[in-house]
Design a protein around this motif. Structure first.
Motif, PDB file in Angstrom:
ATOM      1  N   GLY A 101       0.497  -1.525   0.352  1.00  0.00           N
ATOM      2  CA  GLY A 101       0.058  -0.056  -0.461  1.00  0.00           C
ATOM      3  C   GLY A 101       0.825   1.311   0.140  1.00  0.00           C
ATOM      4  O   GLY A 101       0.021   2.276   0.447  1.00  0.00           O
ATOM      5  N   SER A 102       2.265   1.437  -0.609  1.00  0.00           N
ATOM      6  CA  SER A 102       3.068   1.752  -0.217  1.00  0.00           C
ATOM      7  C   SER A 102       3.123   2.940  -1.554  1.00  0.00           C
ATOM      8  O   SER A 102       3.117   4.201  -1.857  1.00  0.00           O
ATOM      9  CB  SER A 102       4.230   2.379  -0.191  1.00  0.00           C
ATOM     10  N   MET A 103       2.735   2.121  -2.629  1.00  0.00           N
ATOM     11  CA  MET A 103       2.458   2.994  -4.234  1.00  0.00           C
ATOM     12  C   MET A 103       1.282   2.330  -4.665  1.00  0.00           C
ATOM     13  O   MET A 103       1.310   1.311  -4.996  1.00  0.00           O
ATOM     14  CB  MET A 103       3.430   3.117  -4.745  1.00  0.00           C
ATOM     15  N   TYR A 104       0.377   3.497  -4.959  1.00  0.00           N
ATOM     16  CA  TYR A 104      -0.682   3.832  -6.436  1.00  0.00           C
ATOM     17  C   TYR A 104      -0.383   3.804  -7.649  1.00  0.00           C
ATOM     18  O   TYR A 104       0.240   4.499  -8.244  1.00  0.00           O
ATOM     19  CB  TYR A 104      -2.254   4.167  -6.003  1.00  0.00           C
TER      20      TYR A 104
ATOM     21  N   GLN B  28       1.224  10.163   3.261  1.00  0.00           N
ATOM     22  CA  GLN B  28       1.835   8.446   2.998  1.00  0.00           C
ATOM     23  C   GLN B  28       2.408   7.684   2.245  1.00  0.00           C
ATOM     24  O   GLN B  28       2.916   6.681   2.900  1.00  0.00           O
ATOM     25  CB  GLN B  28       0.101   8.151   3.716  1.00  0.00           C
ATOM     26  N   TRP B  29       2.598   7.765   1.104  1.00  0.00           N
ATOM     27  CA  TRP B  29       2.805   6.903   0.200  1.00  0.00           C
ATOM     28  C   TRP B  29       3.973   6.991  -0.005  1.00  0.00           C
ATOM     29  O   TRP B  29       4.512   8.025  -0.290  1.00  0.00           O
ATOM     30  CB  TRP B  29       1.499   7.166  -0.987  1.00  0.00           C
ATOM     31  N   HIS B  30       4.665   6.186  -1.013  1.00  0.00           N
ATOM     32  CA  HIS B  30       5.717   6.272  -1.218  1.00  0.00           C
ATOM     33  C   HIS B  30       5.704   6.899  -2.632  1.00  0.00           C
ATOM     34  O   HIS B  30       6.516   7.973  -3.329  1.00  0.00           O
ATOM     35  CB  HIS B  30       6.347   5.130  -2.024  1.00  0.00           C
ATOM     36  N   GLY B  31       4.621   6.378  -3.485  1.00  0.00           N
ATOM     37  CA  GLY B  31       4.324   7.430  -5.298  1.00  0.00           C
ATOM     38  C   GLY B  31       3.142   7.219  -5.533  1.00  0.00           C
ATOM     39  O   GLY B  31       2.159   6.300  -4.847  1.00  0.00           O
ATOM     40  N   ILE B  32       2.801   7.836  -6.590  1.00  0.00           N
ATOM     41  CA  ILE B  32       1.792   7.481  -7.675  1.00  0.00           C
ATOM     42  C   ILE B  32       1.966   7.435  -8.740  1.00  0.00           C
ATOM     43  O   ILE B  32       2.625   8.798  -8.851  1.00  0.00           O
ATOM     44  CB  ILE B  32       0.837   8.086  -6.992  1.00  0.00           C
ATOM     45  N   GLN B  33       1.234   6.360  -9.518  1.00  0.00           N
ATOM     46  CA  GLN B  33       1.296   6.870 -10.941  1.00  0.00           C
ATOM     47  C   GLN B  33       0.207   7.048 -11.418  1.00  0.00           C
ATOM     48  O   GLN B  33      -0.941   5.909 -11.107  1.00  0.00           O
ATOM     49  CB  GLN B  33       1.907   5.830 -11.609  1.00  0.00           C
ATOM     50  N   ILE B  34      -0.067   8.494 -12.283  1.00  0.00           N
ATOM     51  CA  ILE B  34      -1.434   8.587 -12.984  1.00  0.00           C
ATOM     52  C   ILE B  34      -1.057   9.297 -14.155  1.00  0.00           C
ATOM     53  O   ILE B  34      -0.506   9.653 -14.367  1.00  0.00           O
ATOM     54  CB  ILE B  34      -1.455  10.488 -12.284  1.00  0.00           C
TER      55      ILE B  34
END
Length: 161
Positions: free
Chosen positions: A116-119, A150-156
């Motif tokens: 749950g650290s990257m979405y 709170q996350w390491h990263g997100i890919q959008i």
């Protein structure tokens, strides 16, 4: 159509055998003078006259796409159902994005391997119309707000229907 060399020869009065053969062949001729094509168009070739003539020559166009009013009255996300395989974090992101953007297409995946650290988010919404990619992604980041911190990263990936 006559090549330049044959045209020059015919103007000079020197008709070769090839130019005589070309002259005997019936070809459509164009009555344009050099002055009218380079400097000024005659009144018969005004812009409006040319447009009207072109409209008469072009074949009938396909009818434009029509949209039903029943589909536009419903919210865009009405057809999207929450996938059953979403974990708790993915479901939370899904709910926020559905509420904020009313997307026509939405995919949310945990790409960190389950922690749950990257979405990864793939969203298609009408609210993105007219915005460049950076502004679209900033809207998604703003909607997710504190979760992103709170996350390491997100890919959008964003798109417009």
């Amino acid at each position: 159509m006559i090549c330049r060399a044959c045209l020059r020869a015919s103007r000079a009065g020197l008709r070769s055998e090839a130019s005589q053969r070309l002259a005997s062949v019936q070809t459509p001729s164009r009555a344009l003078s050099l002055a009218s094509t380079r400097f000024a168009a005659p009144a018969a070739y005004s812009t409006s006259a040319l447009l009207q003539q072109r409209a008469l020559q072009t074949p009938a166009r396909l009818p434009s796409r029509t949209y039903s009013t029943a589909a536009s009255e419903q919210p865009a996300s009405a057809g999207l159902e929450k996938p059953a395989d979403l974990d708790e974090g993915e479901a939370q992101v899904w709910d926020i994005l559905i509420r904020e953007f009313a997307p026509t297409n939405l995919v949310v995946r945990d790409i960190s391997g389950g922690c749950g650290s990257m979405y990864g988010v793939d969203i298609c919404s009408e609210k993105f119309r007219g915005l460049n990619m950076l502004k679209q992604q900033r809207l998604v980041n703003a909607a997710l707000g504190e979760l992103v911190k709170q996350w390491h990263g997100i890919q959008i990936k964003t798109s417009v229907p």
